[in-house]
Write a protein that holds these residues in place. Sequence first.
Motif, short mmCIF file in Angstrom:
data_model
loop_
_atom_site.label_atom_id
_atom_site.label_comp_id
_atom_site.label_asym_id
_atom_site.label_seq_id
_atom_site.Cartn_x
_atom_site.Cartn_y
_atom_site.Cartn_z
N ILE A 337 14.42 65.43 35.16
CA ILE A 337 13.91 64.22 34.53
C ILE A 337 13.36 63.33 35.63
CG2 ILE A 337 14.49 62.16 33.20
CD1 ILE A 337 16.61 63.81 31.76
N GLU A 338 12.13 62.92 35.47
CA GLU A 338 11.39 62.19 36.52
C GLU A 338 12.19 61.01 37.08
OE1 GLU A 338 7.00 60.07 37.15
OE2 GLU A 338 7.63 60.78 35.17
N GLY A 339 12.27 60.99 38.41
CA GLY A 339 12.88 59.86 39.09
C GLY A 339 14.39 59.88 39.18
N ILE A 340 15.03 60.96 38.66
CA ILE A 340 16.50 61.01 38.66
C ILE A 340 16.96 62.31 39.31
CG2 ILE A 340 18.59 60.90 37.27
CD1 ILE A 340 16.94 59.58 35.06
N HIS A 341 17.92 62.23 40.21
CA HIS A 341 18.44 63.42 40.87
C HIS A 341 19.23 64.25 39.87
CE1 HIS A 341 20.49 66.02 43.76
NE2 HIS A 341 19.62 65.59 44.67
N PRO A 342 19.04 65.58 39.88
CA PRO A 342 19.75 66.42 38.90
C PRO A 342 21.26 66.29 38.96
CG PRO A 342 18.64 67.76 40.59
CD PRO A 342 18.12 66.38 40.70
N TYR A 343 21.83 66.08 40.15
CA TYR A 343 23.28 65.95 40.28
C TYR A 343 23.80 64.75 39.49
CZ TYR A 343 27.88 65.26 42.37
OH TYR A 343 29.23 65.08 42.57
N ASP A 344 23.05 63.67 39.52
CA ASP A 344 23.48 62.46 38.81
C ASP A 344 23.51 62.69 37.30
OD1 ASP A 344 23.69 61.16 41.24
OD2 ASP A 344 21.64 60.37 41.15
N ILE A 345 22.49 63.40 36.81
CA ILE A 345 22.45 63.73 35.38
C ILE A 345 23.65 64.61 35.03
CG2 ILE A 345 21.21 65.04 33.61
CD1 ILE A 345 19.59 62.71 34.07
N GLY A 346 23.87 65.66 35.82
CA GLY A 346 24.96 66.58 35.53
C GLY A 346 26.31 65.90 35.52
N SER A 347 26.51 64.96 36.42
CA SER A 347 27.79 64.25 36.51
C SER A 347 28.03 63.39 35.28
CB SER A 347 27.82 63.38 37.77
OG SER A 347 27.73 64.17 38.93
N ILE A 348 26.99 62.74 34.81
CA ILE A 348 27.15 61.85 33.65
C ILE A 348 27.40 62.65 32.37
CG2 ILE A 348 25.91 60.27 32.11
CD1 ILE A 348 24.76 58.95 34.59
N ILE A 349 26.63 63.71 32.15
CA ILE A 349 26.83 64.44 30.89
C ILE A 349 28.12 65.25 30.90
CG2 ILE A 349 24.35 64.46 30.43
CD1 ILE A 349 24.29 67.42 31.03
N ASP A 350 28.65 65.54 32.10
CA ASP A 350 29.98 66.15 32.16
C ASP A 350 31.02 65.23 31.54
OD1 ASP A 350 32.13 67.99 33.16
OD2 ASP A 350 32.59 66.24 34.41
N LYS A 351 30.86 63.93 31.74
CA LYS A 351 31.79 62.97 31.14
C LYS A 351 31.74 63.02 29.62
CE LYS A 351 32.89 61.47 35.23
NZ LYS A 351 34.15 61.98 35.84
N LEU A 352 30.66 63.57 29.09
CA LEU A 352 30.51 63.70 27.65
C LEU A 352 30.84 65.11 27.17
CD1 LEU A 352 27.16 61.71 27.39
CD2 LEU A 352 29.48 60.89 26.87
N GLY A 353 31.47 65.90 28.07
CA GLY A 353 31.95 67.24 27.70
C GLY A 353 30.94 68.35 27.83
N ILE A 354 29.80 68.08 28.47
CA ILE A 354 28.71 69.06 28.52
C ILE A 354 28.63 69.67 29.91
CG2 ILE A 354 26.23 69.43 28.24
CD1 ILE A 354 26.34 66.94 26.32
N ALA A 355 28.78 70.98 29.99
CA ALA A 355 28.76 71.71 31.25
C ALA A 355 27.40 72.35 31.47
CB ALA A 355 29.85 72.79 31.27
N VAL A 356 26.67 71.85 32.47
CA VAL A 356 25.43 72.48 32.91
C VAL A 356 25.55 72.70 34.42
CG1 VAL A 356 23.97 71.49 31.10
CG2 VAL A 356 24.29 70.25 33.26
N ARG A 357 24.63 73.44 34.97
CA ARG A 357 24.62 73.68 36.41
C ARG A 357 23.53 72.81 37.04
NH1 ARG A 357 27.85 76.64 40.09
NH2 ARG A 357 28.84 76.94 38.06
N GLN A 400 19.65 59.17 31.08
CA GLN A 400 18.37 58.67 31.53
C GLN A 400 18.31 57.15 31.45
OE1 GLN A 400 14.96 59.60 29.02
NE2 GLN A 400 13.65 59.91 30.81
N SER A 401 18.81 56.59 30.36
CA SER A 401 18.79 55.13 30.20
C SER A 401 19.71 54.45 31.21
CB SER A 401 19.20 54.75 28.78
OG SER A 401 20.56 55.08 28.55
N MET A 402 20.80 55.12 31.58
CA MET A 402 21.73 54.54 32.54
C MET A 402 21.19 54.58 33.97
SD MET A 402 25.30 56.22 31.18
CE MET A 402 26.23 55.65 32.60
N LEU A 403 20.40 55.62 34.28
CA LEU A 403 19.99 55.86 35.65
C LEU A 403 18.57 55.37 35.96
CD1 LEU A 403 21.51 59.44 35.96
CD2 LEU A 403 22.33 57.40 37.13
N SER A 404 17.82 55.04 34.94
CA SER A 404 16.43 54.63 35.15
C SER A 404 16.35 53.19 35.66
CB SER A 404 15.63 54.75 33.86
OG SER A 404 15.55 56.09 33.47
#
Length: 404
Positions: A337-357, A400-404
Amino acid sequence: MLDIHQIRADFPILNQKVNGKPLIYFDNGATSQKPKVVIDAISKYYNEINANIHRGVHTLSQLATDAYEEARLKVQNHINAKHNYEVLFTSGTTFGINLVANGFASILKSGDEVMVSALEHHSNIVPWQMLCEKTGATLKVIPMNENGELIQSEYEKLLSEKTKIVTVNHISNALGTINPVKQMIAKAHQVGAAVLIDGAQAVPHLKPDVQDLDCDFYAFSGHKMCGPTGTGILYGKEEWLNKLPPYQGGGEMIKEVTFEKTTYADLPHKFEAGTPHIAGGIVLGTAIDYLNKLGFENIQELENELLAYGTKRLLEIEGLKIYGTAPKKTAVISFNIEGIHPYDIGSIIDKLGIAVRTGHHCTQPIMNFYGIPGTIRASFSFYNTKEEIDSMVEALKKAQSMLS
């Protein structure tokens, strides 16, 4: 059609919560979850027949040996190998690749060429680099295009009588691209080169027919196809396995040992030194039975639906870019997602129970090609649902809304 609710009931881990949310597991490219029949089979082995194999005359040893060799036959039939002794048990794809690379050290000389592709996992790059450093051979790389496909015209130009082995993955772990390996194998054979196929990402989604492909070697891991970790298979044509020297020395792989000289056992034992992961090998057979009962055509139909639906839903997110858009691909979506590091996205959605790499997925050359540090990878399996994809999309929008 398969009953997705019944399938999900087969996987105990899918019932748990992560961070207070229902687990949504989209990291199947790293490892698959295990059905209860596989978990129970591991327990059954240790409860009922635990013993070392091939060496004992007592009942438990014979039971364990029979179960282990029955699993070898299941693998032989699954991949359509000509002989059961062409099927070697390993600890995984990496071990199998290293076994072959080590063997080729006795074959290659300075000026010979080894060919890998730009789509390879590090496990199918580093062993060949080490081999080239040891032998003086040259490493050649098949280039890729923006869609994440190998450029076949360039591949053909690279092939020559100097090419001794071509090694390429069946399916890209980072992008999901399905490579035209049958055609690539045929072209390599025209110049006399051997071919190793890294099937780690293919075997969860399809049944490889090694005789139809005509590959010389095919390596894969058990843990990516609902089997135990620490298990794998290396298929090798009989003629090639007889050419290669043993990879390790020890028990089981010998015929006769004296201090003056050792002679080696026949295939497959020549390459299976020491006590193997007996339970793992047996239960890999259980996992193969489970997948075949579901049917790979049914698995592919479910996963293709998930891929199409997931692609459509993800592209609704503003600024999201998918990497790997080959027309022929499996259920893997790699994106940023433009302008956001993938690690940051992965960390946030993990808090919502979603496991991605997140990260480079052991494919740094691919990331360098696109000029990115890594991607978010959602890799689907037949036990995933469209509703889970919807939840991921909503979680990504929130991140995205949290990190933008």
